[in-house]
Design a protein around this motif. Structure first.
Motif, PDB file in Angstrom:
ATOM      1  N   HIS A  89      14.082  -6.624  -8.334  1.00 45.30           N
ATOM      2  CA  HIS A  89      13.590  -6.897  -6.990  1.00 45.30           C
ATOM      3  C   HIS A  89      14.046  -5.779  -6.061  1.00 45.30           C
ATOM      4  O   HIS A  89      15.237  -5.456  -6.008  1.00 45.30           O
ATOM      5  N   TYR A  90      13.101  -5.199  -5.380  1.00 42.36           N
ATOM      6  CA  TYR A  90      13.397  -4.205  -4.350  1.00 42.36           C
ATOM      7  C   TYR A  90      12.138  -4.012  -3.519  1.00 42.36           C
ATOM      8  O   TYR A  90      11.027  -4.350  -3.942  1.00 42.36           O
ATOM      9  N   ALA A  91      12.318  -3.473  -2.329  1.00 41.02           N
ATOM     10  CA  ALA A  91      11.169  -3.175  -1.480  1.00 41.02           C
ATOM     11  C   ALA A  91      10.384  -1.994  -2.052  1.00 41.02           C
ATOM     12  O   ALA A  91      10.912  -1.179  -2.823  1.00 41.02           O
ATOM     13  N   ILE A  92       9.120  -1.888  -1.691  1.00 40.90           N
ATOM     14  CA  ILE A  92       8.311  -0.726  -2.035  1.00 40.90           C
ATOM     15  C   ILE A  92       8.695   0.356  -1.030  1.00 40.90           C
ATOM     16  O   ILE A  92       8.310   0.321   0.134  1.00 40.90           O
ATOM     17  N   ASP A  93       9.475   1.316  -1.478  1.00 44.05           N
ATOM     18  CA  ASP A  93      10.174   2.250  -0.596  1.00 44.05           C
ATOM     19  C   ASP A  93       9.715   3.681  -0.872  1.00 44.05           C
ATOM     20  O   ASP A  93       9.870   4.179  -1.989  1.00 44.05           O
ATOM     21  N   PHE A  94       9.176   4.349   0.148  1.00 43.17           N
ATOM     22  CA  PHE A  94       8.595   5.681  -0.033  1.00 43.17           C
ATOM     23  C   PHE A  94       9.383   6.798   0.640  1.00 43.17           C
ATOM     24  O   PHE A  94       9.881   6.641   1.755  1.00 43.17           O
ATOM     25  N   HIS A  95       9.474   7.911  -0.061  1.00 44.84           N
ATOM     26  CA  HIS A  95       9.928   9.187   0.466  1.00 44.84           C
ATOM     27  C   HIS A  95       8.768  10.155   0.229  1.00 44.84           C
ATOM     28  O   HIS A  95       8.777  10.922  -0.735  1.00 44.84           O
ATOM     29  N   PRO A  96       7.754  10.136   1.094  1.00 42.04           N
ATOM     30  CA  PRO A  96       6.476  10.775   0.784  1.00 42.04           C
ATOM     31  C   PRO A  96       6.549  12.293   0.648  1.00 42.04           C
ATOM     32  O   PRO A  96       7.397  12.959   1.257  1.00 42.04           O
ATOM     33  N   CYS A  97       5.620  12.815  -0.148  1.00 41.78           N
ATOM     34  CA  CYS A  97       5.480  14.269  -0.249  1.00 41.78           C
ATOM     35  C   CYS A  97       4.968  14.827   1.079  1.00 41.78           C
ATOM     36  O   CYS A  97       4.464  14.090   1.932  1.00 41.78           O
ATOM     37  N   ALA A 121       3.565   0.779  -7.028  1.00 37.70           N
ATOM     38  CA  ALA A 121       4.505  -0.127  -7.691  1.00 37.70           C
ATOM     39  C   ALA A 121       5.769   0.602  -8.109  1.00 37.70           C
ATOM     40  O   ALA A 121       6.877   0.051  -8.038  1.00 37.70           O
ATOM     41  N   ALA A 122       5.632   1.859  -8.521  1.00 39.45           N
ATOM     42  CA  ALA A 122       6.791   2.640  -8.965  1.00 39.45           C
ATOM     43  C   ALA A 122       7.817   2.804  -7.852  1.00 39.45           C
ATOM     44  O   ALA A 122       9.006   3.017  -8.133  1.00 39.45           O
ATOM     45  N   ALA A 123       7.374   2.711  -6.595  1.00 39.59           N
ATOM     46  CA  ALA A 123       8.295   2.862  -5.469  1.00 39.59           C
ATOM     47  C   ALA A 123       9.265   1.693  -5.368  1.00 39.59           C
ATOM     48  O   ALA A 123      10.274   1.785  -4.661  1.00 39.59           O
ATOM     49  N   ALA A 124       8.988   0.594  -6.059  1.00 36.86           N
ATOM     50  CA  ALA A 124       9.927  -0.523  -6.150  1.00 36.86           C
ATOM     51  C   ALA A 124      10.609  -0.554  -7.513  1.00 36.86           C
ATOM     52  O   ALA A 124      11.777  -0.937  -7.623  1.00 36.86           O
ATOM     53  N   GLU A 154       0.695   7.640   3.088  1.00 42.58           N
ATOM     54  CA  GLU A 154       1.575   7.327   1.969  1.00 42.58           C
ATOM     55  C   GLU A 154       2.457   6.118   2.259  1.00 42.58           C
ATOM     56  O   GLU A 154       2.764   5.341   1.365  1.00 42.58           O
ATOM     57  N   ARG A 155       2.868   5.954   3.501  1.00 41.07           N
ATOM     58  CA  ARG A 155       3.753   4.836   3.823  1.00 41.07           C
ATOM     59  C   ARG A 155       3.014   3.512   4.007  1.00 41.07           C
ATOM     60  O   ARG A 155       3.642   2.471   4.178  1.00 41.07           O
ATOM     61  N   LEU A 156       1.678   3.532   3.945  1.00 41.32           N
ATOM     62  CA  LEU A 156       0.925   2.296   4.091  1.00 41.32           C
ATOM     63  C   LEU A 156       1.297   1.299   2.988  1.00 41.32           C
ATOM     64  O   LEU A 156       1.398   0.095   3.229  1.00 41.32           O
ATOM     65  N   GLY A 157       1.496   1.808   1.795  1.00 37.64           N
ATOM     66  CA  GLY A 157       1.824   0.925   0.686  1.00 37.64           C
ATOM     67  C   GLY A 157       3.246   0.415   0.715  1.00 37.64           C
ATOM     68  O   GLY A 157       3.610  -0.490  -0.050  1.00 37.64           O
ATOM     69  N   ALA A 158       4.084   0.999   1.574  1.00 36.58           N
ATOM     70  CA  ALA A 158       5.486   0.585   1.653  1.00 36.58           C
ATOM     71  C   ALA A 158       5.596  -0.807   2.268  1.00 36.58           C
ATOM     72  O   ALA A 158       4.730  -1.246   3.019  1.00 36.58           O
ATOM     73  N   THR A 208      -9.087   9.625  -4.294  1.00 36.57           N
ATOM     74  CA  THR A 208      -9.009  10.174  -5.645  1.00 36.57           C
ATOM     75  C   THR A 208      -7.543  10.351  -6.024  1.00 36.57           C
ATOM     76  O   THR A 208      -6.666  10.412  -5.162  1.00 36.57           O
ATOM     77  N   SER A 209      -7.272  10.444  -7.298  1.00 40.12           N
ATOM     78  CA  SER A 209      -5.891  10.621  -7.732  1.00 40.12           C
ATOM     79  C   SER A 209      -5.392  12.009  -7.335  1.00 40.12           C
ATOM     80  O   SER A 209      -6.163  12.949  -7.187  1.00 40.12           O
ATOM     81  N   ASP A 210      -4.085  12.111  -7.149  1.00 40.05           N
ATOM     82  CA  ASP A 210      -3.450  13.385  -6.805  1.00 40.05           C
ATOM     83  C   ASP A 210      -2.128  13.474  -7.558  1.00 40.05           C
ATOM     84  O   ASP A 210      -1.120  12.890  -7.145  1.00 40.05           O
ATOM     85  N   PRO A 211      -2.091  14.193  -8.679  1.00 38.10           N
ATOM     86  CA  PRO A 211      -0.885  14.232  -9.508  1.00 38.10           C
ATOM     87  C   PRO A 211       0.256  15.041  -8.915  1.00 38.10           C
ATOM     88  O   PRO A 211       1.373  14.996  -9.426  1.00 38.10           O
ATOM     89  N   TYR A 212      -0.003  15.783  -7.842  1.00 38.41           N
ATOM     90  CA  TYR A 212       1.023  16.670  -7.285  1.00 38.41           C
ATOM     91  C   TYR A 212       1.894  15.996  -6.233  1.00 38.41           C
ATOM     92  O   TYR A 212       2.977  16.478  -5.916  1.00 38.41           O
ATOM     93  N   CYS A 213       1.428  14.867  -5.699  1.00 30.38           N
ATOM     94  CA  CYS A 213       2.173  14.180  -4.633  1.00 30.38           C
ATOM     95  C   CYS A 213       3.035  13.076  -5.233  1.00 30.38           C
ATOM     96  O   CYS A 213       2.637  11.910  -5.299  1.00 30.38           O
ATOM     97  N   THR A 214       4.202  13.435  -5.699  1.00 25.43           N
ATOM     98  CA  THR A 214       5.177  12.457  -6.142  1.00 25.43           C
ATOM     99  C   THR A 214       6.223  12.279  -5.041  1.00 25.43           C
ATOM    100  O   THR A 214       6.276  13.060  -4.088  1.00 25.43           O
ATOM    101  N   GLN A 215       7.056  11.277  -5.179  1.00 16.89           N
ATOM    102  CA  GLN A 215       8.103  11.059  -4.181  1.00 16.89           C
ATOM    103  C   GLN A 215       9.115  12.208  -4.198  1.00 16.89           C
ATOM    104  O   GLN A 215       9.301  12.885  -5.210  1.00 16.89           O
ATOM    105  N   GLY A 216       9.764  12.405  -3.064  1.00 16.73           N
ATOM    106  CA  GLY A 216      10.745  13.467  -2.958  1.00 16.73           C
ATOM    107  C   GLY A 216      11.931  13.254  -3.878  1.00 16.73           C
ATOM    108  O   GLY A 216      12.262  12.138  -4.259  1.00 16.73           O
TER     109      GLY A 216
END
Length: 673
Positions: free
Chosen positions: A535-543, A598-601, A560-564, A266-274
């Motif tokens: 162009h950039y990698a899908i790069d996460f700084h997870p909540c 996608a926003a992570a890139a 969260e890093r699975l999509g990276a 389900t969606s979670d609006p509170y978990c944005t990147q650091g």
């Protein structure tokens, strides 16, 4: 999935035109603009740059007193670039000019001799370079540049049943008589007063009313009903998106065939990147006195080098070194070669398990959701206060100051255990108005933001729920992995395979391979309305999972890093920049219509510039052609002659809309690094 798509459609219909109150006193000045750009980051600067070169009157507001966002006020003056795009210099003309001016300023592109980028430099120079670039663009294009630093948008007034922004009210602040200068105190202590109409002991306020400039007599615009100015939201968190109350998302999107690597069903609006308050530190000849901050122990259990291959102070120091007058000897750690730090070297710090602050719950999330904005009454007339949680800003400032102390005096490591971290006292924290960050406290003027509100585009061909760029549009991931077969429902997995087969390989199109075997795309999605590239990698700084983020034993949000991972070179579709409801607003930067993954890139320096260049060009083009941006794409996939004319203008102006040899028959994208 059908239920979630329906719910998004319903949400978009519930957003009603916003009523706005008059300011408590008559505005001190009224300013005419053809293009009003809110947010002076790289996307905002690029929007203004192209508008000025097109001869338009451009008003630019910025909450800090520096332009440049990531490379200046946010302190992240290390250009995030990919090797192939950089080698070919496939960037917008303004971004290329920025790089050239950096090189002219220092006599080299990388005065910091950092190893994360080909260009690391001092943040205060980023502001200086960009201001000169904008002034030169105004002179060359015969446009008018009106810059409003230390200014925030407080209200938007709409007409035509809420479809048109016909004015905007802003507040400019300057130090009150006898008060200390700007940038004496960190943002958490001043943000409330920045959005308040009344003068205070800190600030005197000027209320500015922005209105559209009158179109020239007998022009196509004067004879039409088309918008007579454009408002570009280039803010770091999508402030105008929230203030205008157009549909948007925050945080994690629900797992689906479009976003199969999502960490949540389900969606979670509170978990944005650091987000991160950066700072600068200098290597010294002698040990310096290091004072433990009174709040240090609250955060000490968080700090870490993160990985054993990164557990080297010289490695971390030189990672984003922004000034190095003398070159040290070449050393190596973890497979990375770099020049050793020497006295007078200056490093900018931006580290995941260091000064990243990563809230992920409703109790501490930084960017307020629509429900939270309603609960705090910020969507009521005249009550907008920036849409951020002040307490999270404050704690992010503390965790950053504590991270410096950990670097120079700490002996613990939350992820790697004992015996890893050693003190390094030969350093000093750089603070003062003449320091690289330009602040008395030494932290960046504004935090480096990786994610904010993301609009949901208008219902479009193939996406009746509202246009979005999704994970599968850009990711190189192999979806044949057993994880997807086991995690996705059979129906969702079938839809994933069908989506990948749609336009992904010539083998599928030719019939040489059945669609059921199309498990991995061979390029990113080609958008007919592409107006920019990146162009950039899908790069996460997870909540983090628990509140507060620094809680002992806290962990990153699982999955969260699975999509990276790696992404193909990708495009910026115009549909991702056009919000619902309002016809004369464009969105540039991190608030375009992308998914969480996608926003992570879609968040790095050259992307921001490319999206801003597209926004400024589209605004100028729309004014000249007396056509609203949504009319450029509303007949897709049918041919759109006006859209093609816009794309030709972008290309002729040196703003690429596609990478070389982009076509469904080109499958050589694996070579792009």
């Amino acid at each position: 999935m059908k239920r979630s798509l329906v719910s998004l459609t319903l949400i978009s219909t519930l957003f009603t035109p916003v009523a706005f109150a008059a300011p408590p006193r008559t505005p001190d000045q009224t300013v005419e603009c053809e293009i009003l750009v809110a947010g002076g980051g790289l996307a905002g600067v690029a929007s203004a740059y192209e508008g000025l070169l097109a001869g338009k009157t451009v008003c630019l507001t910025e909450i800090t007193d520096w332009v440049g966002g990531q490379i200046s006020a946010q302190g992240t003056s290390a250009l995030d670039e990919r090797p192939t795009q950089r080698a070919k210099l496939l960037y917008p003309r303004g971004y290329i000019e920025l790089r050239q001016r950096i090189e002219r300023k220092y006599g080299e592109l990388n005065p910091g001799d950092c190893w994360v980028s080909d260009s690391c430099f001092l943040p205060h120079d980023g502001d200086e370079i960009l201001l000169s670039l904008l002034k030169d663009a105004a002179k060359k294009g015969k446009g008018k540049f009106k810059f409003f630093p230390a200014t925030v948008i407080k209200e938007l007034n709409t007409a035509q049943s809420g479809k048109i922004i016909d004015s905007a009210i802003a507040i400019t602040h300057k130090p009150a008589k006898g008060a200390p200068p700007l940038n004496t105190e960190p943002l958490s202590k001043t943000i409330t007063e920045a959005y308040t109409y009344a003068n205070s002991s800190r600030f005197d306020k000027t209320i500015v009313r922005f209105v559209p400039a009158k179109p020239k007599k007998n022009s196509a615009l004067a004879k039409s009903n088309a918008p007579n100015w454009y408002v570009v939201d280039a803010t770091e968190t999508g402030e105008l998106v929230a203030l205008a109350d157009v549909p948007y998302r925050l945080g994690i999107d629900a797992r689906s065939y479009l976003e199969p690597s999502s960490s949540s069903a389900t969606s979670d609006p509170y978990c944005t990147q650091g987000f991160t308050y950066t700072f600068a530190m200098e290597e010294t000849e002698e040990p310096q006195p290091q004072k433990m901050p009174p709040f240090y122990m609250q955060y000490s259990g968080y700090y870490s080098y993160e990985l054993q291959r990164l557990a080297s102070f010289p490695l971390v120091f030189t990672y984003r070194r922004i000034w190095s007058p003398d070159e040290g000897e070449t050393i190596s750690f973890g497979g990375v070669n770099f020049s050793a730090p020497v006295p007078k070297d200056i490093s900018m710090q931006n580290w995941t398990w260091g000064n990243d602050y990563r809230p992920g719950t409703s109790a501490d999330n930084l960017v307020y959701t629509r429900n939270q904005l309603q609960a705090t009454k910020q969507l009521q007339p005249g009550q907008w206060m920036g849409g951020l949680r002040q307490e999270s800003l404050r704690k992010a400032e503390e965790i950053s100051q504590g991270y410096y102390y950990w670097l120079v005096a700490g002996t613990t490591d939350s992820q790697l255990g004992t015996g890893v971290k050693e003190p390094h006292p030969n350093h000093r924290f750089l603070a003062g108005l003449d320091s690289p960050m330009g602040t008395v406290h030494g932290l960046s003027k504004y935090p480096y933001m990786r994610e904010g509100r993301r609009i949901i585009g208008r219902p479009s061909w193939g996406q009746p729920q509202g246009f979005t760029v999704w994970e599968i549009d850009i990711s190189r991931r192999d979806y044949n992995d057993d994880y997807y077969k086991q995690t996705l429902s059979p129906d969702t997995y079938r839809r994933l395979k069908a989506a990948l087969a749609g336009l992904e390989t010539t083998a599928v199109i030719s019939g040489a391979e059945p669609a059921t075997k199309a498990m991995r795309r061979t390029r990113s999605t080609i958008f007919p309305d592409s107006v920019g590239i990146a162009h950039y990698a899908i790069d996460f700084h997870p909540c983090m999972v628990k509140s507060p983020p620094e809680a002992p034993g806290n962990i990153e949000r699982p999955g969260e890093r699975l999509g990276a991972g790696q992404a193909y070179p990708f495009q910026i579709p115009l549909r991702s920049m056009i919000p619902q409801k309002i016809d004369n607003m464009l969105v540039a930067g991190k608030s375009i219509a992308t998914s969480h993954i996608a926003a992570a890139a879609y968040r790095v320096h050259s992307f921001e510039w490319s999206s801003g260049a597209a926004a400024g060009t589209t605004a100028a083009f729309s004014l000249e052609r007396a056509i609203a941006p949504f009319q450029l794409v509303d007949q897709l996939p049918q041919q759109e002659p006006q859209l093609e004319a816009l794309k030709r203008r972008l290309k002729e102006n040196g703003n690429p809309t596609a990478f070389p040899d982009t076509s469904i028959f080109n499958e050589n994208w694996e070579d792009w690094k």
